[in-house]
Design an enzyme around this catalytic site. Structure first.
Site, PDB file in Angstrom:
ATOM      1  N   LYS A  26      -4.498 -38.821  -4.719  1.00 48.41           N
ATOM      2  CA  LYS A  26      -4.072 -37.621  -3.994  1.00 48.41           C
ATOM      3  C   LYS A  26      -5.143 -37.208  -2.994  1.00 48.41           C
ATOM      4  CE  LYS A  26      -1.422 -35.412  -7.752  1.00 48.41           C
ATOM      5  NZ  LYS A  26      -0.116 -35.388  -7.110  1.00 48.41           N
ATOM      6  N   ASP A  30      -1.670 -30.054 -14.724  1.00 47.68           N
ATOM      7  CA  ASP A  30      -0.532 -30.972 -14.824  1.00 47.68           C
ATOM      8  C   ASP A  30      -0.132 -31.213 -16.292  1.00 47.68           C
ATOM      9  OD1 ASP A  30       1.352 -32.271 -13.285  1.00 47.68           O
ATOM     10  OD2 ASP A  30       0.314 -34.201 -13.342  1.00 47.68           O
ATOM     11  N   GLU A  68       3.641 -40.459 -12.126  1.00 52.82           N
ATOM     12  CA  GLU A  68       3.288 -40.867 -13.490  1.00 52.82           C
ATOM     13  C   GLU A  68       4.012 -40.076 -14.557  1.00 52.82           C
ATOM     14  OE1 GLU A  68       1.645 -38.665 -11.824  1.00 52.82           O
ATOM     15  OE2 GLU A  68       1.443 -37.085 -13.320  1.00 52.82           O
ATOM     16  N   ARG A 117       7.084 -39.165 -14.955  1.00 52.50           N
ATOM     17  CA  ARG A 117       8.346 -39.774 -15.404  1.00 52.50           C
ATOM     18  C   ARG A 117       8.096 -40.984 -16.306  1.00 52.50           C
ATOM     19  NH1 ARG A 117      10.023 -40.312  -9.278  1.00 52.50           N
ATOM     20  NH2 ARG A 117       8.813 -38.381  -9.323  1.00 52.50           N
TER      21      ARG A 117
HETATM   22  N1  BES Z   1       1.891 -33.672 -10.882  1.00 54.52           N
HETATM   23  C1  BES Z   1       2.498 -34.084  -9.685  1.00 54.52           C
HETATM   24  C2  BES Z   1       3.501 -33.065  -9.144  1.00 54.52           C
HETATM   25  C3  BES Z   1       2.972 -31.749  -8.700  1.00 54.52           C
HETATM   26  C4  BES Z   1       2.631 -31.544  -7.368  1.00 54.52           C
HETATM   27  C5  BES Z   1       2.859 -30.696  -9.574  1.00 54.52           C
HETATM   28  C6  BES Z   1       2.179 -30.329  -6.963  1.00 54.52           C
HETATM   29  C7  BES Z   1       2.391 -29.463  -9.162  1.00 54.52           C
HETATM   30  C8  BES Z   1       2.055 -29.277  -7.853  1.00 54.52           C
HETATM   31  C9  BES Z   1       3.230 -35.397  -9.917  1.00 54.52           C
HETATM   32  O1  BES Z   1       2.676 -36.241 -10.840  1.00 54.52           O
HETATM   33  C10 BES Z   1       3.213 -36.133  -8.623  1.00 54.52           C
HETATM   34  O2  BES Z   1       2.168 -36.494  -8.200  1.00 54.52           O
HETATM   35  N2  BES Z   1       4.383 -36.319  -8.051  1.00 54.52           N
HETATM   36  C11 BES Z   1       4.510 -36.972  -6.828  1.00 54.52           C
HETATM   37  C12 BES Z   1       5.722 -37.872  -6.907  1.00 54.52           C
HETATM   38  C13 BES Z   1       5.875 -38.811  -5.770  1.00 54.52           C
HETATM   39  C14 BES Z   1       4.744 -39.818  -5.727  1.00 54.52           C
HETATM   40  C15 BES Z   1       7.208 -39.498  -5.903  1.00 54.52           C
HETATM   41  C16 BES Z   1       4.675 -35.928  -5.730  1.00 54.52           C
HETATM   42  O3  BES Z   1       5.285 -34.892  -5.977  1.00 54.52           O
HETATM   43  O4  BES Z   1       4.158 -36.136  -4.644  1.00 54.52           O
HETATM   44 ZN    ZN Z   2       1.598 -35.357 -12.337  1.00 53.97          ZN
HETATM   45 MG    MG Z   3       1.242 -37.544 -10.008  1.00 53.38          MG
END
Ligand code: BES
Ligand code: ZN
Ligand code: MG
Length: 508
Positions: A287, A298, A359, A361
């Site tokens: 990220k 998370d 991750e 899912r």
């Molecule tokens: N934990 C994140 C989602 C998230 C983002 C929670 C912001 C709270 C605030 C999750 O694991 C994630 O990284 N999701 C990705 C999915 C994508 C790669 C399909 C996302 O939302 O960008």
């Molecule tokens: Zn996550």
């Molecule tokens: Mg993630």
């Protein structure tokens, strides 16, 4: 050692003796001839009239004013809290007013306060027990301040605060007190979830969360806890949780909590499944640095599940409930799982990993399949799953998806009653098509569009035919902007009130 968070004791009484603060709620259209208004105004030599005349207090929602009583009433201070227009009064109005009063009390560093915020709510429209419950929940919610690592004395505050809910009518007081007992448990456990989420990832990692869960179970009658450690996950071939956890020194584990009351309204246990990614860096699909710190939260889904289990057991609700919390840390390293990897989940379904940041899912796939094997029905998972859900809904509501109309309706109802908002979004069908891989059964990301729905559709494949709902709580992990006026700006412990209400409704 962190210092203990502020402790709250809630009592109820027909009148106040002495208090450092008395909080009273007034509607914007409360007439000066109204009994409570008149009484206080006269005692304080017309001070409320004066406040209104000067425009310092108009009773609008969220407005407050502090008056110093100079010994003219039993409390040192009178805190007026605006309730908005009386025709718009709702339980949510009361909740927010109590939160606000509690937060102001903490700000004033008082160690005891009396509350009389519900007195102008119409007795015919509002149930006294419900009022008591909401007040207690809101006292805990509003008083909470995440300050366990602030050591400077400048921020000094009492270690504990006593709150007395005042209700002059004996009969009503009885009902309110019954509600307070329930709300006290829910409020405390919700704050427990907030603390777990707020604590950073160097302090809460999978093994530590497991320890906390075990301790919680030990301290809570009727609740049991077992942990599947990494080698047990390997024996069971839980390829999803193992892959996500493979990059970190902190090994993954599955936390299983069971609440099996003697008498229960359900044969098949309700299954609650929580995502507990103790830190989500994104893994090799790392990220951006900005706001990455927030990914210590998370594990909020797992925290909500753990805290809800404690509340359900403490309230001795006659419902069988099993919980599965998937705890991992998603970190890039030489041993991490990679984009392109094909993994075999616990269910046997294979997944092509296209992005290691999707991750949640993968771990829920194993968690749901395990819950299914434990015989759970229905199953509800809760996860900070997608940023896309936040894009879709803003920070006000959680996404709700599922494969069963009735379950969705029941969760929507519990949401309305508990004041934890959800919004039904679609999943399955076309969304699921996007999740099919050319070289495995599924892949873990879809297109740029509808990310919350494709994510849910992926998870739904592992619930299979079992009635299932998914709550994407990414939007509501932290307090939203309007909430910050009456609550701590960090974790909002979303899900605890919703789950407990859902289980309470099962008993009705
Ligand atoms: N934990 C994140 C989602 C998230 C983002 C929670 C912001 C709270 C605030 C999750 O694991 C994630 O990284 N999701 C990705 C999915 C994508 C790669 C399909 C996302 O939302 O960008
Ligand atoms: Zn996550
Ligand atoms: Mg993630």
């Amino acid at each position: 050692m962190p210092r203990e968070l502020l402790k709250v004791t809630i009592k109820s009484a027909t009148s106040i003796e002495k208090a450092q603060l008395l909080a009273v709620g007034l509607f914007s259209d409360t007439k000066p001839s109204e009994q409570l208004y008149k009484h206080l105004n006269e005692k304080l030599d017309g001070a409320i009239d004066q406040l209104k005349k000067l425009g310092d207090f108009d009773g609008k929602k969220g407005r407050t004013a502090v008056l110093y009583s100079g010994g003219k009433i039993k409390a040192d201070r009178l805190l007026l809290v605006g309730l908005g227009e009386s025709k718009d009064a709702s339980y949510e109005t009361l909740r927010q007013a109590v939160c606000k009063a509690a937060k102001e009390a903490v700000g004033l560093k008082v160690s005891n306060a009396a509350m009389f915020l519900h007195s102008l709510f119409d007795e015919k429209k509002f149930d006294a027990e419900q009022i008591g419950r909401i007040i207690a929940e809101a006292v805990h919610f509003g008083i909470y301040k995440y300050d366990e690592f602030i050591t400077s004395e400048k921020n000094g505050r009492p270690a504990a605060v006593d709150i007395t809910i005042v209700e002059p009518k004996e009969q009503t007081l009885k009902k309110i007190s019954a509600g307070i007992k329930i709300g006290d448990v829910i409020g405390q456990t919700q704050n427990f979830a907030r603390t777990l989420a707020n604590r950073p990832a160097n302090m809460i990692y999978p093994a530590e969360l497991a320890e906390i869960a075990k301790r919680t179970a030990r301290q809570t009658a009727g609740l049991s806890c077992t942990i599947l450690n990494e080698s047990q996950l390997k024996i069971k071939k839980m390829g999803g949780i193992l892959a996500v956890g493979s990059g970190s020194e902190h090994r993954p584990c599955m936390i299983v909590l069971k609440y099996n009351p003697g008498k229960a309204v359900n044969k098949k246990p309700l299954g609650l499944v929580g995502k507990a990614v103790c830190f989500d860096s994104g893994g090799l699909s790392i990220k951006p640095a900005q706001n990455m710190d927030e990914m210590k939260m998370d594990m909020s889904g797992g925290a909500a599940v753990l805290a809800s289990m404690q509340a359900i057991a403490k309230l001795k609700l006659p419902v069988r409930v099993f919980a599965v919390i998937c705890a991992v840390e998603n970190i890039p390293s030489a041993t991490s799982y990679r984009p392109g990897d094909i993994i075999t989940t616990y269910s046997g379904k294979t997944v092509e990993v296209q992005n290691t940041d999707a991750e949640g899912r993968l771990i829920l796939a194993d968690g749901l399949h395990y819950a299914k094997q434990l015989g759970c029905e229905p199953m509800i998972d809760i996860a900070t799953l997608t940023g896309a859900c936040m894009v879709a809904l803003g920070t006000y509501k959680a996404g709700l998806m599922g494969n069963n109309e009735k379950l969705i309706e029941q969760i929507k109802q519990a949401s309305q009653q508990s004041g934890e908002p959800v919004w039904h979004l679609p999943c399955g069908d076309e969304y699921l098509e996007e999740m099919k891989s050319k070289i495995a059964d599924l892949k873990n990301i879809g297109t740029r569009n509808g990310g919350a729905c494709t994510g849910a559709s992926f998870i739904g494949e592992f619930a299979d035919k079992t009635p299932w709902a998914h709550i994407d709580m990414a939007p509501v992990t932290q307090a939203c902007e309007p909430m910050k006026k009456f609550a701590d700006p960090h974790s909002r412990g979303f899900g605890v009130r919703l789950f407990v209400q859902y289980v309470i409704n099962m008993v009705k």
